[in-house]
Design a protein around this motif. Sequence first.
Motif, PDB file in Angstrom:
ATOM      1  N   ILE A 155     -70.730 -59.891  92.135  1.00  0.00           N
ATOM      2  CA  ILE A 155     -71.498 -59.323  93.252  1.00  0.00           C
ATOM      3  C   ILE A 155     -72.747 -58.606  92.733  1.00  0.00           C
ATOM      4  CG2 ILE A 155     -71.308 -57.951  95.375  1.00  0.00           C
ATOM      5  CD1 ILE A 155     -68.956 -59.752  95.215  1.00  0.00           C
ATOM      6  N   PRO A 156     -73.948 -59.150  93.012  1.00  0.00           N
ATOM      7  CA  PRO A 156     -75.168 -58.467  92.546  1.00  0.00           C
ATOM      8  C   PRO A 156     -75.413 -57.196  93.363  1.00  0.00           C
ATOM      9  CG  PRO A 156     -75.650 -60.681  93.404  1.00  0.00           C
ATOM     10  CD  PRO A 156     -74.244 -60.359  93.779  1.00  0.00           C
ATOM     11  N   MET A 157     -75.908 -56.176  92.710  1.00  0.00           N
ATOM     12  CA  MET A 157     -76.240 -54.929  93.419  1.00  0.00           C
ATOM     13  C   MET A 157     -77.636 -55.005  94.035  1.00  0.00           C
ATOM     14  SD  MET A 157     -73.697 -52.829  93.450  1.00  0.00           S
ATOM     15  CE  MET A 157     -72.517 -54.166  93.544  1.00  0.00           C
ATOM     16  N   SER A 158     -78.356 -56.071  93.724  1.00  0.00           N
ATOM     17  CA  SER A 158     -79.686 -56.248  94.307  1.00  0.00           C
ATOM     18  C   SER A 158     -79.677 -57.520  95.138  1.00  0.00           C
ATOM     19  CB  SER A 158     -80.720 -56.336  93.185  1.00  0.00           C
ATOM     20  OG  SER A 158     -82.001 -56.447  93.742  1.00  0.00           O
ATOM     21  N   ASN A 188     -85.492 -61.503  88.487  1.00  0.00           N
ATOM     22  CA  ASN A 188     -85.197 -60.079  88.298  1.00  0.00           C
ATOM     23  C   ASN A 188     -83.771 -59.877  87.776  1.00  0.00           C
ATOM     24  OD1 ASN A 188     -84.741 -61.121  90.912  1.00  0.00           O
ATOM     25  ND2 ASN A 188     -84.253 -59.093  91.679  1.00  0.00           N
ATOM     26  N   VAL A 189     -83.636 -58.849  86.935  1.00  0.00           N
ATOM     27  CA  VAL A 189     -82.327 -58.541  86.335  1.00  0.00           C
ATOM     28  C   VAL A 189     -81.711 -57.396  87.125  1.00  0.00           C
ATOM     29  CG1 VAL A 189     -81.195 -57.706  84.226  1.00  0.00           C
ATOM     30  CG2 VAL A 189     -83.129 -59.291  84.069  1.00  0.00           C
ATOM     31  N   CYS A 190     -80.401 -57.491  87.418  1.00  0.00           N
ATOM     32  CA  CYS A 190     -79.758 -56.384  88.145  1.00  0.00           C
ATOM     33  C   CYS A 190     -78.294 -56.279  87.730  1.00  0.00           C
ATOM     34  CB  CYS A 190     -79.878 -56.574  89.658  1.00  0.00           C
ATOM     35  SG  CYS A 190     -78.673 -57.688  90.357  1.00  0.00           S
ATOM     36  N   PRO A 191     -77.687 -55.086  87.915  1.00  0.00           N
ATOM     37  CA  PRO A 191     -76.264 -54.960  87.604  1.00  0.00           C
ATOM     38  C   PRO A 191     -75.413 -55.714  88.629  1.00  0.00           C
ATOM     39  CG  PRO A 191     -77.165 -52.854  88.363  1.00  0.00           C
ATOM     40  CD  PRO A 191     -78.288 -53.834  88.371  1.00  0.00           C
ATOM     41  N   ALA A 192     -74.262 -56.193  88.182  1.00  0.00           N
ATOM     42  CA  ALA A 192     -73.363 -56.929  89.083  1.00  0.00           C
ATOM     43  C   ALA A 192     -71.919 -56.560  88.760  1.00  0.00           C
ATOM     44  CB  ALA A 192     -73.572 -58.430  88.912  1.00  0.00           C
ATOM     45  N   LEU A 193     -71.071 -56.622  89.791  1.00  0.00           N
ATOM     46  CA  LEU A 193     -69.638 -56.330  89.623  1.00  0.00           C
ATOM     47  C   LEU A 193     -68.868 -57.634  89.578  1.00  0.00           C
ATOM     48  CD1 LEU A 193     -68.749 -53.611  92.292  1.00  0.00           C
ATOM     49  CD2 LEU A 193     -68.863 -53.339  89.825  1.00  0.00           C
ATOM     50  N   GLU A 194     -68.013 -57.782  88.575  1.00  0.00           N
ATOM     51  CA  GLU A 194     -67.149 -58.963  88.538  1.00  0.00           C
ATOM     52  C   GLU A 194     -65.807 -58.568  89.153  1.00  0.00           C
ATOM     53  OE1 GLU A 194     -67.092 -61.073  84.743  1.00  0.00           O
ATOM     54  OE2 GLU A 194     -64.977 -61.503  85.162  1.00  0.00           O
ATOM     55  N   ILE A 195     -65.413 -59.271  90.204  1.00  0.00           N
ATOM     56  CA  ILE A 195     -64.160 -58.944  90.905  1.00  0.00           C
ATOM     57  C   ILE A 195     -63.196 -60.118  90.800  1.00  0.00           C
ATOM     58  CG2 ILE A 195     -63.148 -58.507  93.198  1.00  0.00           C
ATOM     59  CD1 ILE A 195     -65.636 -56.927  93.896  1.00  0.00           C
ATOM     60  N   GLU A 196     -61.973 -59.819  90.362  1.00  0.00           N
ATOM     61  CA  GLU A 196     -60.916 -60.842  90.393  1.00  0.00           C
ATOM     62  C   GLU A 196     -60.224 -60.704  91.739  1.00  0.00           C
ATOM     63  OE1 GLU A 196     -58.272 -61.878  86.857  1.00  0.00           O
ATOM     64  OE2 GLU A 196     -56.942 -60.752  88.199  1.00  0.00           O
ATOM     65  N   HIS A 221     -70.915 -54.473  99.989  1.00  0.00           N
ATOM     66  CA  HIS A 221     -69.478 -54.351 100.271  1.00  0.00           C
ATOM     67  C   HIS A 221     -68.706 -55.467  99.577  1.00  0.00           C
ATOM     68  CE1 HIS A 221     -71.683 -52.390 103.518  1.00  0.00           C
ATOM     69  NE2 HIS A 221     -70.633 -51.588 103.656  1.00  0.00           N
ATOM     70  N   SER A 222     -67.440 -55.208  99.311  1.00  0.00           N
ATOM     71  CA  SER A 222     -66.624 -56.241  98.668  1.00  0.00           C
ATOM     72  C   SER A 222     -66.236 -57.314  99.687  1.00  0.00           C
ATOM     73  CB  SER A 222     -65.352 -55.621  98.080  1.00  0.00           C
ATOM     74  OG  SER A 222     -64.557 -56.657  97.549  1.00  0.00           O
ATOM     75  N   PRO A 223     -66.412 -58.593  99.343  1.00  0.00           N
ATOM     76  CA  PRO A 223     -66.026 -59.661 100.271  1.00  0.00           C
ATOM     77  C   PRO A 223     -64.528 -59.966 100.242  1.00  0.00           C
ATOM     78  CG  PRO A 223     -67.663 -60.388  98.656  1.00  0.00           C
ATOM     79  CD  PRO A 223     -67.090 -59.111  98.161  1.00  0.00           C
ATOM     80  N   ALA A 224     -63.781 -59.285  99.346  1.00  0.00           N
ATOM     81  CA  ALA A 224     -62.362 -59.645  99.195  1.00  0.00           C
ATOM     82  C   ALA A 224     -61.569 -58.470  98.647  1.00  0.00           C
ATOM     83  CB  ALA A 224     -62.247 -60.832  98.229  1.00  0.00           C
ATOM     84  N   ALA A 264     -60.952 -53.132  98.310  1.00  0.00           N
ATOM     85  CA  ALA A 264     -60.442 -53.776  99.525  1.00  0.00           C
ATOM     86  C   ALA A 264     -61.567 -54.558 100.189  1.00  0.00           C
ATOM     87  CB  ALA A 264     -59.917 -52.706 100.478  1.00  0.00           C
ATOM     88  N   LYS A 265     -61.197 -55.594 100.941  1.00  0.00           N
ATOM     89  CA  LYS A 265     -62.209 -56.386 101.651  1.00  0.00           C
ATOM     90  C   LYS A 265     -63.014 -55.471 102.584  1.00  0.00           C
ATOM     91  CE  LYS A 265     -61.149 -60.514 103.313  1.00  0.00           C
ATOM     92  NZ  LYS A 265     -60.553 -61.508 104.222  1.00  0.00           N
ATOM     93  N   GLY A 266     -64.329 -55.531 102.464  1.00  0.00           N
ATOM     94  CA  GLY A 266     -65.194 -54.714 103.314  1.00  0.00           C
ATOM     95  C   GLY A 266     -65.479 -53.329 102.765  1.00  0.00           C
ATOM     96  N   GLN A 267     -64.864 -52.982 101.629  1.00  0.00           N
ATOM     97  CA  GLN A 267     -65.078 -51.642 101.053  1.00  0.00           C
ATOM     98  C   GLN A 267     -66.504 -51.519 100.519  1.00  0.00           C
ATOM     99  OE1 GLN A 267     -62.154 -50.503  98.031  1.00  0.00           O
ATOM    100  NE2 GLN A 267     -63.669 -49.178  97.042  1.00  0.00           N
ATOM    101  N   LEU A 268     -67.097 -50.340 100.707  1.00  0.00           N
ATOM    102  CA  LEU A 268     -68.427 -50.076 100.147  1.00  0.00           C
ATOM    103  C   LEU A 268     -68.299 -49.971  98.630  1.00  0.00           C
ATOM    104  CD1 LEU A 268     -71.424 -49.321 100.864  1.00  0.00           C
ATOM    105  CD2 LEU A 268     -70.694 -46.934 100.760  1.00  0.00           C
ATOM    106  N   ILE A 269     -68.967 -50.881  97.904  1.00  0.00           N
ATOM    107  CA  ILE A 269     -68.878 -50.853  96.434  1.00  0.00           C
ATOM    108  C   ILE A 269     -70.231 -50.532  95.797  1.00  0.00           C
ATOM    109  CG2 ILE A 269     -66.851 -52.339  96.187  1.00  0.00           C
ATOM    110  CD1 ILE A 269     -68.738 -54.717  95.770  1.00  0.00           C
ATOM    111  N   GLY A 270     -71.301 -50.643  96.593  1.00  0.00           N
ATOM    112  CA  GLY A 270     -72.631 -50.299  96.095  1.00  0.00           C
ATOM    113  C   GLY A 270     -73.376 -49.562  97.200  1.00  0.00           C
ATOM    114  N   GLU A 271     -73.891 -48.365  96.868  1.00  0.00           N
ATOM    115  CA  GLU A 271     -74.533 -47.544  97.900  1.00  0.00           C
ATOM    116  C   GLU A 271     -76.048 -47.662  97.783  1.00  0.00           C
ATOM    117  OE1 GLU A 271     -73.992 -43.339  97.330  1.00  0.00           O
ATOM    118  OE2 GLU A 271     -73.742 -43.071  99.491  1.00  0.00           O
TER     119      GLU A 271
END
Length: 440
Positions: free
Chosen positions: A40-43, A97-105, A78-81, A61-68
């Motif tokens: 999930i890219p933050m940008s 452009n380079v941006c931080p991203a979250l890897e979610i299993e 928000h998390s899709p899963a 959780a699905k729909g949780q705010l993960i990046g403000e």
Amino acid sequence: MERFQMLKTFRFGGIHPDPSKEYSKGKPIERLPLPKKLLIPMSMSTGAPAKILVDVGGSVAKGQLIGEKSGFISANVHSPADGTVKAIRNITLPAGNVCPALEIETSDEQTDPFSEKCDDTFVQGLSREDLVTIIEKSGIVGMGGAAFPANVKYNIKEGVKVEYLLINACECEPFLTCDCRLLIERREEAISGIRILKRLFGNPDTRLCTETNKRSEAESLITGVKDGSFALEVLKTKYPQGDEKSIINAVTGREVPSGKLPLDVGCVVVNLGTAIAVHEAVCYGKPLYERVVAVTGNGIREPKNLLCPVGASVRDVLDYCGGLTDKADRIISGGPMMGFSFYDLDTPIAKATSGILVMEKIAPKKEYPCISCGRCAAACPMRLVPTRMYKFIMNERVSDAIGINLLDCRECGCCEYSCPSGIPLVQGFKMGKKIWRMKK
Ligand code: SF4
Ligand code: SF4
């Protein structure tokens, strides 16, 4: 008789590329099976990237705010899963452009927290400010390609009057078909979203705008809208009809002056997919974490329209569509006129990814000297003189190019498409703007 009337369109320039919608137009929207890994890219919007709110090893959780959102122009993520955060790392997006991203299993079992519709009286009781706050919290951005945070665009200052709300279902980029499928398959959601937006903007004259090649789909959607809350506007099929300034000119005859915004001429333009996202946020409390993507072109085995979670990889999507044909050559994010090439199949789907276009190899255009034919200027919907701007940039005179309105260039590609000498004009304009921003 109505059909034989002169069709409206924007006044100046434009081109008629082959629409090439046949690959995926007839394919109903399918849901992409949830991949085991999401990135999930933050940008995913214009402006600053979102600030990460979760740690590696934590569950989401699905729909949780993960990046403000981290600035005035920025959007929540928000998390899709349901799943677990496995890593945080930097990635490079198709625009470079380079941006931080979250890897979610993702978890094997998924919840469905946004299936319950709230009461109509609750929706009716929401003020304009309440609606903008919901849209902001839900991380909604313009889904037609611009990815501008919707709450910033919708937060109209006191005393400013919106006269026209134009719902943009023109989808003028060749090949793309997601808005076409939304017209057919998401009728109730679209009508609800349009009515919410109309109320938010103070009941302006509201039009659902499309092109002639989607007339029947749009007519079916509007059948049954008996309260006159919005009307249908079928425009000529001409590129770039869906550009904000072009659609405003076509429908209202107004021109957005150089350096000004649609609101300066009393107009707001909202993409159809964005209107549906507003409906989902307001009526179901669902943040924006998935979207319809057209997977199309002559280089993909099974073209489809797929509902994809943000963060699914291009590889996941292509595999689900049967993979590439033997002759596949280029993979593009978006359409052929304004899209970017993907150079890494692990690139994630973002909120503004409207299409993945796979093209077979075509002979590269040979470049010849400019013959001063003027076709580029005749095609430019912004009334610019592309050949002069390009020559200034190539001669390191970027400020002279700025002086003849380089910053008004929409990078629509009409000039380059029309150029018999195969000059890479748009590449030059992108470079000129980049140099100008670096100097400032
Ligand atoms: S890319 Fe820019 S200069 Fe070329 S036609 Fe579009 S707006 Fe005009
Ligand atoms: S269309 Fe191409 S060849 Fe013709 S004036 Fe423009 S840049 Fe030159």
